[in-house]
Design a protein around this motif. Structure first.
Motif, mmCIF file in Angstrom:
data_model
loop_
_atom_site.group_PDB
_atom_site.id
_atom_site.type_symbol
_atom_site.label_atom_id
_atom_site.label_comp_id
_atom_site.label_asym_id
_atom_site.label_seq_id
_atom_site.Cartn_x
_atom_site.Cartn_y
_atom_site.Cartn_z
ATOM 1 N N ILE A 289 4.260 10.042 -6.596
ATOM 2 C CA ILE A 289 4.129 10.578 -5.235
ATOM 3 C C ILE A 289 5.519 11.028 -4.772
ATOM 4 O O ILE A 289 5.684 12.103 -4.223
ATOM 5 N N SER A 290 6.509 10.174 -5.016
ATOM 6 C CA SER A 290 7.902 10.522 -4.690
ATOM 7 C C SER A 290 8.769 9.812 -5.726
ATOM 8 O O SER A 290 8.246 9.221 -6.679
ATOM 9 N N THR A 291 10.070 9.815 -5.528
ATOM 10 C CA THR A 291 10.926 9.126 -6.512
ATOM 11 C C THR A 291 10.843 7.603 -6.365
ATOM 12 O O THR A 291 11.329 6.868 -7.220
ATOM 13 N N ILE B 100 2.248 1.952 -5.694
ATOM 14 C CA ILE B 100 3.309 1.039 -6.137
ATOM 15 C C ILE B 100 4.644 1.550 -5.617
ATOM 16 O O ILE B 100 4.940 2.744 -5.726
ATOM 17 N N ASP B 101 5.440 0.641 -5.083
ATOM 18 C CA ASP B 101 6.779 1.025 -4.620
ATOM 19 C C ASP B 101 7.725 1.049 -5.808
ATOM 20 O O ASP B 101 8.605 0.189 -5.956
ATOM 21 N N MET C 246 9.477 4.193 -14.169
ATOM 22 C CA MET C 246 9.583 2.748 -14.440
ATOM 23 C C MET C 246 8.264 2.210 -14.991
ATOM 24 O O MET C 246 8.240 1.361 -15.875
ATOM 25 N N VAL C 247 7.173 2.713 -14.440
ATOM 26 C CA VAL C 247 5.856 2.260 -14.904
ATOM 27 C C VAL C 247 5.648 2.695 -16.359
ATOM 28 O O VAL C 247 5.141 1.937 -17.188
ATOM 29 N N MET C 248 6.069 3.911 -16.666
ATOM 30 C CA MET C 248 5.873 4.405 -18.031
ATOM 31 C C MET C 248 6.753 3.654 -19.029
ATOM 32 O O MET C 248 6.327 3.328 -20.136
ATOM 33 N N ASN D 44 12.844 -0.874 -10.431
ATOM 34 C CA ASN D 44 13.120 0.235 -9.511
ATOM 35 C C ASN D 44 14.238 -0.129 -8.543
ATOM 36 O O ASN D 44 15.154 0.663 -8.298
ATOM 37 N N ALA D 45 14.156 -1.354 -8.010
ATOM 38 C CA ALA D 45 15.212 -1.799 -7.094
ATOM 39 C C ALA D 45 16.540 -1.870 -7.845
ATOM 40 O O ALA D 45 17.590 -1.462 -7.330
ATOM 41 N N GLY D 46 16.510 -2.332 -9.088
ATOM 42 C CA GLY D 46 17.734 -2.464 -9.882
ATOM 43 C C GLY D 46 18.394 -1.124 -10.156
ATOM 44 O O GLY D 46 19.630 -1.011 -10.196
ATOM 45 N N ALA D 47 17.576 -0.085 -10.339
ATOM 46 C CA ALA D 47 18.135 1.238 -10.647
ATOM 47 C C ALA D 47 18.909 1.822 -9.467
ATOM 48 O O ALA D 47 19.652 2.780 -9.612
ATOM 49 N N LYS D 48 18.735 1.234 -8.278
ATOM 50 C CA LYS D 48 19.469 1.705 -7.096
ATOM 51 C C LYS D 48 20.768 0.927 -6.879
ATOM 52 O O LYS D 48 21.560 1.267 -6.007
ATOM 53 N N SER D 49 20.944 -0.130 -7.658
ATOM 54 C CA SER D 49 22.119 -0.974 -7.485
ATOM 55 C C SER D 49 23.387 -0.242 -7.952
ATOM 56 O O SER D 49 23.352 0.547 -8.901
#
Ligand code: FES
Ligand SMILES: [Fe+2]
Length: 396
Positions: free
Chosen positions: A316-318, A182-183, A188-190, A363-368
């Motif tokens: 696997i990574s962040t 999952i990207d 976020m999954v937890m 996940n995308a939102g957390a980079k905004s």
């Protein structure tokens, strides 16, 4: 920005790989069950950060967790998601052979007699600690793991899980297994997993199985009645059922939950997914309930009365993680006669796919640049618990 309890993580916490690695070194994580590797020589691979590992069932009946790298020139030892080793673990590259029980080097092809006599003992396979609670397997990256943590988890879990006899050989087998990358950050999954406020809109089929109030602590009169009737039935069978919920520091939440009337297993049509009932229900009619257990940092497992479904996620990574789901059935259940893949796996495959979309979106939102760690509601109290737990156990 500092972390505030009751709110999401600041973005620098989400992107802190070193903190994630500290957590997986300090704490035990769930990696499967004895049902995933039910027979001697069975193996099962998984990835955590940039390392690959495999669980292998020894001929001494012990399950070990071995680093999937040869001690000769580092080739991968086993290549599939699941499979069977030969009588020894043989590297496909130059055929060095390792003992199934313990990973010691047994024979190094083309190496001298002198090497075999003097150096062979130094070239066994690396392992990481693995502990078993009623057939559930927990690993840790620390060379001296915290034994008190695993013993506390056992004290909580065992009264609920021991009647299933998952820890006994020959009771269960792996029916199906699914994994996907999952990207999204594993956090976020937890967080998505620890609340059901997204369920009624996003899991239209799953919510027919469960009353959402059973998962977030609210109680409706209808659910109260259902729980009372179910509890009477479980007590007659001597089954532990009352919720042992997370407190701020614990790693485990466990309880037995009624499913909606007419739902005899975790299936969208409510029908049993296997004709062979298991554990305390073996030989009885299916029970409209699940024994469910959530483990920090990475798993949620459901014991229905005809199968066990396990879901676990590892970073696997962040920005990437792997989600694993397996379906475990009675050892004597026969595919095609007692169960089918589509019927058994549908509920989690569909539900997880719905969640994957939400996790990638968060996940995308957390980079905004506009990201803000928003507050959790009281129905998201297990998100608060998870975030507090993560911060407390991941300090470098
Ligand atoms: S890399 Fe495994 S035997 Fe050479
Ligand atoms: Fe969900």
């Amino acid at each position: 920005m500092t972390y505030i309890s009751g709110r999401g993580f600041p973005s620098h916490v989400i992107s802190d790989l070193s903190r994630m690695k500290t957590l997986f070194t300090n704490k035990w994580f769930f990696v499967g069950t004895r049902g995933d590797v039910s027979k001697p020589r069975d193996y099962f691979t998984f990835t955590l950060f940039d390392e690959e590992y495999f669980l292998v069932h020894g001929t001494d009946n012990k399950i070990r967790c071995i680093v999937n790298r040869c001690a000769h020139q580092s080739a991968r030892l086993v290549n599939n998601d699941v499979g069977q080793c030969a009588s020894r673990i043989i590297c496909p590259n130059h055929q060095w052979a390792y003992k199934l029980n313990g990973g010691g080097l047994s024979y190094a092809s083309r190496m001298s007699t002198e090497f075999h006599e003097t150096e062979k003992k130094n070239f066994g396979l690396d392992q990481i600690p693995l502990r078993e609670i009623d057939g559930m397997l927990f690993a840790c990256l620390h060379s001296e793991p915290n034994e008190e943590d695993i013993s506390n988890a056992e004290t909580v879990l065992s009264p609920y899980t021991s009647p299933f006899k998952l820890g006994e050989s020959g009771e269960y087998k792996l029916a199906f297994h699914h994994r996907e990358t999952i990207d999204a950050n594993w956090l976020m999954v937890m967080i998505n997993n620890r609340e059901c406020c997204h369920c009624s809109v996003n899991h239209k089929q799953l919510v027919k199985l469960f009353d959402p109030s059973s998962f977030n602590g609210a109680v409706t009169p209808g659910y109260e009645n259902l729980l009372k009737n179910s509890a009477d039935r479980w007590e007659k069978l001597g089954l532990q059922w009352k919720e042992d919920a997370f407190d701020t520091s614990s790693d485990v939440r466990v309880a037995r939950y009624p499913m909606a009337e007419g739902f005899k297993s975790i299936s969208f049509d409510g029908k049993p997914v296997s004709k062979k009932t298991i554990g305390p229900f073996a030989g009885r009619d299916p029970d409209e309930s699940t024994l469910s257990f959530w483990f920090n940092p990475n798993a949620w497992i459901h014991f229905a009365s005809d199968h066990i479904s396990t879901n676990w996620v590892l970073p696997i990574s962040t920005d990437r993680c792997e989600l694993y789901t397996s379906w475990i059935v009675a050892n004597d259940a026969v595919e095609g006669e007692d169960y089918t893949e589509e019927h058994m796996t549908e509920a989690w495959k569909v539900t997880n796919q719905e969640d994957v979309g939400l996790c990638m979106s968060m996940n995308a939102g957390a980079k905004s640049e506009h990201y803000r760690p928003g507050p959790f509601s009281s129905d998201e109290k297990f998100c608060t618990q998870f975030c507090d737990w993560y911060m407390a156990n991941s300090e470098n």
